[in-house]
Motif scaffolding. Structure first.
Motif, short mmCIF file in Angstrom:
data_model
loop_
_atom_site.label_atom_id
_atom_site.label_comp_id
_atom_site.label_asym_id
_atom_site.label_seq_id
_atom_site.Cartn_x
_atom_site.Cartn_y
_atom_site.Cartn_z
N ALA A 150 0.86 -1.20 0.02
CA ALA A 150 0.02 0.10 0.05
C ALA A 150 0.90 1.10 -0.08
CB ALA A 150 -1.05 -0.09 1.33
N LEU A 172 -6.39 -0.36 5.70
CA LEU A 172 -6.05 -0.19 4.47
C LEU A 172 -5.72 -1.84 3.90
CD1 LEU A 172 -4.05 2.83 3.81
CD2 LEU A 172 -6.63 2.68 4.15
N VAL A 183 -3.62 -0.65 -1.51
CA VAL A 183 -4.51 0.60 -1.41
C VAL A 183 -3.61 1.59 -1.79
CG1 VAL A 183 -5.77 2.02 0.16
CG2 VAL A 183 -6.34 -0.27 -0.04
N LEU A 214 -10.65 0.51 3.42
CA LEU A 214 -10.56 0.73 2.18
C LEU A 214 -10.07 -0.85 1.52
CD1 LEU A 214 -10.73 3.71 2.75
CD2 LEU A 214 -8.87 3.88 1.37
#
Length: 226
Positions: free
Chosen positions: A103, A116, A120, A133
């Motif tokens: 991420a 996350l 992401v 997310l």
């Protein structure tokens, strides 16, 4: 479970194999149910992470040795930064944050009480609070989650003709896998966006946006062409 709320369940939004935090969802139907559990979960999970792969820092912060953290980034605990993640200059992680494998948390991006998933990207001037997310979700420059209603009342998720009382005062947005949010968009409290949906830049979004859609503005949502 009312039929209208099935589209906002964990099963419909997320690929749980794409997060180190998969087990936090075991007892939940809806993703926002885990928001109050993130802090304790991080501490519990962090203490099981292998020392050969993760470095523990003060304040219950675990950072994968393969992650890249720039010198001016701030990471407050509890937090887990997973393998090959990138925390760029001036990122501000206030705590209760899980950042997935690969991420990107970018310049001047602020995180608070979030999960996350892997890969992401919140790479430029984003605020993400009390939100989850999904895999490969991406928020364009300047897009943010608004996590408290202006009247300070509890957040209600609205999907079709169904309402779900969350009991939460702080609730940002739930983004499914592969959601694309355009630059300078605002996701209002209780927003849920289905997998693979695109949000036009400078949008103001509220409520549930179905999977596989193109959100142009309130009341104008097109289905993606296959």
């Amino acid at each position: 479970m009312p039929n209208g709320l099935k589209d906002v369940t964990i099963k419909e939004l997320y690929t749980l194999e794409e997060t180190i935090a998969a087990s936090i969802f075991d007892e939940a139907d809806y993703p926002w149910e885990v928001l109050p559990k993130i802090s304790d979960f991080i501490i519990s999970l962090g203490n099981t992470l292998p020392e050969e792969k993760y470095e523990k820092r003060d304040g219950n912060v675990w950072i994968a040795k393969s992650a890249k953290v720039y010198p001016s980034a701030y990471i407050g605990g509890p937090a887990i930064i997973d393998e090959e993640a990138e925390i760029r200059h001036c990122a501000f992680i206030r705590g209760n944050a899980i950042v997935g494998k690969g991420a990107v948390v970018g310049n001047s991006t602020e995180l608070k009480n979030v999960i996350l998933f892997n890969k992401v990207q919140v790479p430029h001037y984003n605020y993400v609070g009390d939100s989850i997310l999904g895999f490969k979700a991406h928020m364009g420059a300047g897009s943010i989650t608004s996590n408290v209603k202006s009247d300070k009342t509890l957040v209600v998720v609205r999907a079709g003709n169904e309402n779900c009382e969350t009991g939460l005062k702080k609730f940002g947005a739930m983004l499914g896998d592969n959601v694309e949010v355009g630059c300078n968009s605002v996701l209002n409290p209780g927003t849920v966006i289905g997998r693979g949906t695109n949000i036009y830049p400078t949008s103001m979004v509220r409520g549930f946006i179905p999977a596989g859609s193109i959100y142009k503005k309130q009341g104008e949502i097109a289905e993606k062409k296959q």
